[in-house]
Design a protein around this motif. Structure first.
Motif, PDB file in Angstrom:
ATOM      1  N   GLY A 137     -89.245 -44.642  56.861  1.00 59.84           N
ATOM      2  CA  GLY A 137     -89.707 -45.937  57.070  1.00 59.84           C
ATOM      3  C   GLY A 137     -90.671 -46.093  55.608  1.00 59.84           C
ATOM      4  O   GLY A 137     -91.179 -47.235  55.659  1.00 59.84           O
ATOM      5  N   ILE A 138     -90.772 -45.388  54.573  1.00 63.06           N
ATOM      6  CA  ILE A 138     -91.695 -45.522  53.761  1.00 63.06           C
ATOM      7  C   ILE A 138     -90.652 -45.713  52.442  1.00 63.06           C
ATOM      8  O   ILE A 138     -89.714 -44.876  52.186  1.00 63.06           O
ATOM      9  N   LYS A 139     -90.959 -46.710  51.514  1.00 65.91           N
ATOM     10  CA  LYS A 139     -90.344 -46.993  50.594  1.00 65.91           C
ATOM     11  C   LYS A 139     -90.281 -45.761  49.458  1.00 65.91           C
ATOM     12  O   LYS A 139     -91.527 -45.112  49.206  1.00 65.91           O
ATOM     13  N   GLY A 140     -89.172 -45.348  48.978  1.00 68.42           N
ATOM     14  CA  GLY A 140     -89.126 -44.342  48.093  1.00 68.42           C
ATOM     15  C   GLY A 140     -89.693 -44.506  46.873  1.00 68.42           C
ATOM     16  O   GLY A 140     -89.738 -45.632  46.329  1.00 68.42           O
ATOM     17  N   ALA A 141     -90.102 -43.413  45.898  1.00 66.50           N
ATOM     18  CA  ALA A 141     -90.823 -43.684  44.715  1.00 66.50           C
ATOM     19  C   ALA A 141     -90.315 -42.951  43.715  1.00 66.50           C
ATOM     20  O   ALA A 141     -90.892 -42.470  42.640  1.00 66.50           O
ATOM     21  N   PHE A 142     -88.780 -42.433  43.789  1.00 72.16           N
ATOM     22  CA  PHE A 142     -88.381 -41.513  42.833  1.00 72.16           C
ATOM     23  C   PHE A 142     -87.944 -42.109  41.599  1.00 72.16           C
ATOM     24  O   PHE A 142     -87.748 -41.446  40.604  1.00 72.16           O
ATOM     25  N   ASN A 143     -87.634 -43.536  41.581  1.00 72.53           N
ATOM     26  CA  ASN A 143     -87.087 -44.140  40.247  1.00 72.53           C
ATOM     27  C   ASN A 143     -88.530 -44.817  39.589  1.00 72.53           C
ATOM     28  O   ASN A 143     -88.245 -45.845  39.164  1.00 72.53           O
ATOM     29  N   THR A 144     -89.392 -44.059  39.649  1.00 69.18           N
ATOM     30  CA  THR A 144     -90.535 -44.441  38.816  1.00 69.18           C
ATOM     31  C   THR A 144     -90.633 -43.691  37.404  1.00 69.18           C
ATOM     32  O   THR A 144     -89.836 -42.645  37.249  1.00 69.18           O
ATOM     33  N   LYS A 145     -91.887 -43.865  36.763  1.00 69.73           N
ATOM     34  CA  LYS A 145     -91.978 -43.293  35.312  1.00 69.73           C
ATOM     35  C   LYS A 145     -93.457 -42.775  35.554  1.00 69.73           C
ATOM     36  O   LYS A 145     -94.418 -43.218  36.178  1.00 69.73           O
ATOM     37  N   LEU A 146     -93.395 -41.945  34.409  1.00 66.01           N
ATOM     38  CA  LEU A 146     -94.563 -41.144  34.341  1.00 66.01           C
ATOM     39  C   LEU A 146     -95.092 -41.313  32.850  1.00 66.01           C
ATOM     40  O   LEU A 146     -94.250 -41.261  31.885  1.00 66.01           O
ATOM     41  N   LEU A 147     -96.220 -41.508  32.322  1.00 60.63           N
ATOM     42  CA  LEU A 147     -97.060 -41.628  30.994  1.00 60.63           C
ATOM     43  C   LEU A 147     -97.921 -40.052  31.001  1.00 60.63           C
ATOM     44  O   LEU A 147     -98.430 -39.889  32.188  1.00 60.63           O
ATOM     45  N   TYR A 148     -97.931 -39.608  29.685  1.00 60.28           N
ATOM     46  CA  TYR A 148     -98.754 -38.554  29.580  1.00 60.28           C
ATOM     47  C   TYR A 148     -99.010 -38.433  28.071  1.00 60.28           C
ATOM     48  O   TYR A 148     -98.181 -39.082  27.307  1.00 60.28           O
ATOM     49  N   VAL A 149    -100.023 -37.813  27.799  1.00 60.78           N
ATOM     50  CA  VAL A 149    -100.377 -37.649  26.446  1.00 60.78           C
ATOM     51  C   VAL A 149     -99.958 -36.245  25.835  1.00 60.78           C
ATOM     52  O   VAL A 149    -100.598 -35.289  26.759  1.00 60.78           O
ATOM     53  N   ALA A 150     -99.189 -35.693  24.894  1.00 57.70           N
ATOM     54  CA  ALA A 150     -98.986 -34.645  24.631  1.00 57.70           C
ATOM     55  C   ALA A 150     -99.697 -34.205  23.077  1.00 57.70           C
ATOM     56  O   ALA A 150     -99.579 -35.046  22.301  1.00 57.70           O
ATOM     57  N   ALA A 151    -100.584 -33.131  23.049  1.00 57.39           N
ATOM     58  CA  ALA A 151    -101.027 -32.494  21.946  1.00 57.39           C
ATOM     59  C   ALA A 151    -100.281 -31.449  21.259  1.00 57.39           C
ATOM     60  O   ALA A 151    -100.159 -30.437  21.940  1.00 57.39           O
ATOM     61  N   GLU A 152     -99.926 -31.635  20.155  1.00 58.57           N
ATOM     62  CA  GLU A 152     -99.022 -30.505  19.432  1.00 58.57           C
ATOM     63  C   GLU A 152    -100.194 -30.080  18.151  1.00 58.57           C
ATOM     64  O   GLU A 152    -100.172 -30.954  17.236  1.00 58.57           O
ATOM     65  N   ARG A 153    -100.649 -28.655  18.264  1.00 55.37           N
ATOM     66  CA  ARG A 153    -101.393 -28.332  17.359  1.00 55.37           C
ATOM     67  C   ARG A 153    -100.898 -27.607  16.378  1.00 55.37           C
ATOM     68  O   ARG A 153    -100.299 -26.538  16.380  1.00 55.37           O
ATOM     69  N   PHE A 154    -100.840 -27.974  15.084  1.00 55.73           N
ATOM     70  CA  PHE A 154     -99.976 -27.431  13.958  1.00 55.73           C
ATOM     71  C   PHE A 154    -101.133 -26.529  13.246  1.00 55.73           C
ATOM     72  O   PHE A 154    -100.578 -25.369  12.629  1.00 55.73           O
ATOM     73  N   SER A 155    -102.221 -26.663  13.135  1.00 51.56           N
ATOM     74  CA  SER A 155    -103.052 -26.020  12.660  1.00 51.56           C
ATOM     75  C   SER A 155    -104.651 -26.318  13.163  1.00 51.56           C
ATOM     76  O   SER A 155    -104.933 -26.962  13.858  1.00 51.56           O
ATOM     77  N   ALA A 156    -105.533 -25.491  12.612  1.00 49.07           N
ATOM     78  CA  ALA A 156    -107.218 -25.910  13.253  1.00 49.07           C
ATOM     79  C   ALA A 156    -107.644 -27.432  12.986  1.00 49.07           C
ATOM     80  O   ALA A 156    -108.090 -28.051  13.605  1.00 49.07           O
ATOM     81  N   ASP A 157    -107.154 -28.134  12.021  1.00 49.28           N
ATOM     82  CA  ASP A 157    -107.217 -29.275  11.693  1.00 49.28           C
ATOM     83  C   ASP A 157    -106.331 -30.241  11.478  1.00 49.28           C
ATOM     84  O   ASP A 157    -106.107 -31.622  10.976  1.00 49.28           O
ATOM     85  N   ASN A 158    -105.082 -29.903  12.311  1.00 49.54           N
ATOM     86  CA  ASN A 158    -104.011 -30.763  12.120  1.00 49.54           C
ATOM     87  C   ASN A 158    -103.376 -30.912  13.702  1.00 49.54           C
ATOM     88  O   ASN A 158    -102.514 -29.571  14.022  1.00 49.54           O
ATOM     89  N   THR A 159    -103.716 -31.671  14.403  1.00 53.67           N
ATOM     90  CA  THR A 159    -102.967 -32.257  15.714  1.00 53.67           C
ATOM     91  C   THR A 159    -102.459 -33.434  15.669  1.00 53.67           C
ATOM     92  O   THR A 159    -102.934 -34.364  15.254  1.00 53.67           O
ATOM     93  N   ARG A 160    -101.107 -33.359  16.350  1.00 53.14           N
ATOM     94  CA  ARG A 160    -100.246 -34.797  16.705  1.00 53.14           C
ATOM     95  C   ARG A 160    -100.482 -35.113  17.950  1.00 53.14           C
ATOM     96  O   ARG A 160    -100.104 -34.350  18.977  1.00 53.14           O
ATOM     97  N   TYR A 161    -100.828 -36.296  18.233  1.00 55.33           N
ATOM     98  CA  TYR A 161    -100.990 -36.728  19.627  1.00 55.33           C
ATOM     99  C   TYR A 161     -99.769 -37.709  19.886  1.00 55.33           C
ATOM    100  O   TYR A 161     -99.466 -38.579  18.990  1.00 55.33           O
ATOM    101  N   THR A 162     -99.107 -37.489  20.995  1.00 58.20           N
ATOM    102  CA  THR A 162     -97.987 -38.657  21.348  1.00 58.20           C
ATOM    103  C   THR A 162     -98.053 -38.907  22.752  1.00 58.20           C
ATOM    104  O   THR A 162     -98.388 -38.415  23.526  1.00 58.20           O
ATOM    105  N   LEU A 163     -97.825 -40.443  22.831  1.00 57.89           N
ATOM    106  CA  LEU A 163     -97.900 -40.887  24.099  1.00 57.89           C
ATOM    107  C   LEU A 163     -96.252 -40.668  24.750  1.00 57.89           C
ATOM    108  O   LEU A 163     -95.670 -41.423  24.055  1.00 57.89           O
TER     109      LEU A 163
END
Length: 434
Positions: free
Chosen positions: A158-184
């Protein structure tokens, strides 16, 4: 108090992370002892090559993630029917199954269109409860499976399903100590089909879906200082909302989608403000010498927020039109980053028990005051709740990397969100989508 203050300072000075159990708290542990037994039988398929997606397995995983269902393993099934009339209720009853989902996938010749005919059968009632068809392209096979899950879930609970929904998150990719790329990143709720909405060499914080599912608010440090943006998903257009001196953080959409609450320190102290997005009119909501942060709307006129005005971080609420501030949490020595369920009855938060150092995710019944600890990890933060309130996703640390975990709000189901990235943070669950 020390953790709370350090986190705020880190945000103001190019922070790269968010604000990362009590005596009468109830701890929820693993197990599906009360979950309803269900069998999602492998779907029939007449094509010459295997389908690119296992629709039945996707659906079984969906139902398991709510903690309300215990899907049977395929190798324990006595038969593999594909239509409702092929189900032998006696056989399934003998192995303890209450419901059976069957289906058959077909491809319309010469096209990229697929059709799934599926049925939900009640073993106890010995009858078909659902018999429907859903269609789509090859790229929409997962959508078709999630749609089936929504239909089955609602028919039984009797509860509406929520499986066809989406997720946001931030991924951090560290290439070196002073080189990080952030992606949404934007993906299915279960982590599949991720796509990149934004890339930056500077941190991206606090992504938050608007109620219409078409806009996102977030904090970007691309100008080397925190600024709040609204991002339009379909077009990629961005609008800068704030660029005040000091802290600009933690944007939260009002339920009507017309306003944003956020934190500013433009007057010297972190306080909660609300902006009308049409007129850009700005109003200050809190006024206290302590730290007020992490707003979350309880309804169109009330905001919950984190404050250390009582000596330690706890959650309070305030009517945006005035009136006194009310404290909501009393169990534990740290409660922060509140998120409200759609029905307004349950609050999810980061919680720490008296005498412990671990930060975990807990829920509190706002009417009864009962608090339940849902997670077993120790550095949990950024909880986000599914639009039907049956699941939540949060960020934590495992073996030195940031991961996202999904847990059912009844505590029975728990799993890691699979992605191609090794450092994830600040998830945000979408509302229901068209």
């Amino acid at each position: 108090m020390k953790r709370f203050t350090q986190a705020l300072i880190a945000v103001i000075a190019l922070c790269t992370a968010q604000l990362t159990l009590a005596q009468d708290a109830i701890e929820i542990t693993k197990g599906t002892d009360k979950a309803t037994p269900i069998a999602v039988v492998p779907f029939g398929w007449q094509g010459s090559a295997p389908l690119s997606e296992d629709l039945a397995q996707i659906s079984a995983n969906d139902l398991r993630n709510t903690g309300m269902f215990a899907p049977m393993e395929r190798n324990n099934m006595l038969s593999y029917p594909v239509r409702g009339e092929e189900i032998n209720a006696r056989d399934w009853k003998m192995i303890g199954v209450d419901y059976v989902v069957v289906g058959q996938v077909s491809n319309q010749p010469g096209t990229d269109r697929y059709e799934l005919n599926y049925s939900l059968y009640s073993i106890l009632r010995e009858q078909v409860l659902l018999a429907k068809t859903v269609s789509g392209t090859k790229a929409q096979l997962r959508d078709m499976a999630h749609h089936l899950s929504d239909e089955v879930f609602e028919e039984i609970t009797g509860i509406k399903g929520a499986f066809n929904t989406k997720l946001l998150y931030v991924a951090a990719e560290r290439f070196s100590a002073d080189n990080t790329r952030y992606t949404l990143q934007r993906s299915d709720y279960d982590g599949a089909r991720a796509s990149t909405l934004l890339q930056s060499r500077e941190p991206i914080l606090s992504p938050s879906y608007a109620p219409d599912g078409q806009r996102i608010a977030y904090v970007s440090f691309e100008s080397r200082r925190p600024e709040i943006y609204v991002h339009y998903i379909q077009t990629g257009r961005r609008e800068r909302i704030t660029n005040f001196e000091g802290l600009n953080g933690a944007p939260a959409w009002s339920p009507d989608g017309n306003r944003l609450a956020f934190v500013l320190s433009r007057d010297g102290n972190p306080e909660i403000y609300v902006m009308d997005l049409g007129s850009k009119q700005l109003r200050r909501i809190t006024n206290h010498f302590s730290i007020d942060t992490e707003p979350s709307w309880m309804d169109n006129n009330t905001i919950a927020f984190t404050s250390d005005r009582g000596g330690k971080p706890q959650i309070y609420k305030q009517n945006i039109n005035g009136g006194s501030t009310e404290r909501l949490t009393f169990v534990g020595n740290y409660n922060a980053n509140a998120k409200l369920s759609v029905d307004g009855r349950t609050m999810v938060m980061v919680h720490r028990q008296e005498g412990y150092r671990n930060f975990q995710i807990a829920t509190q019944d706002l009417k009864r005051g009962n608090l339940r600890v849902l997670t077993e990890t120790s550095l949990d933060e950024s909880p986000t709740v599914s639009p039907n309130g049956t699941m939540l996703i949060y960020a934590t640390r495992q073996q030195g990397r940031g991961v996202l975990m999904l847990v059912s709000t009844n505590g029975r189901a728990r799993s890691e969100i699979p992605t191609q990235f090794t450092d994830l943070r600040v998830p945000s669950w979408s509302p229901y989508l068209p």
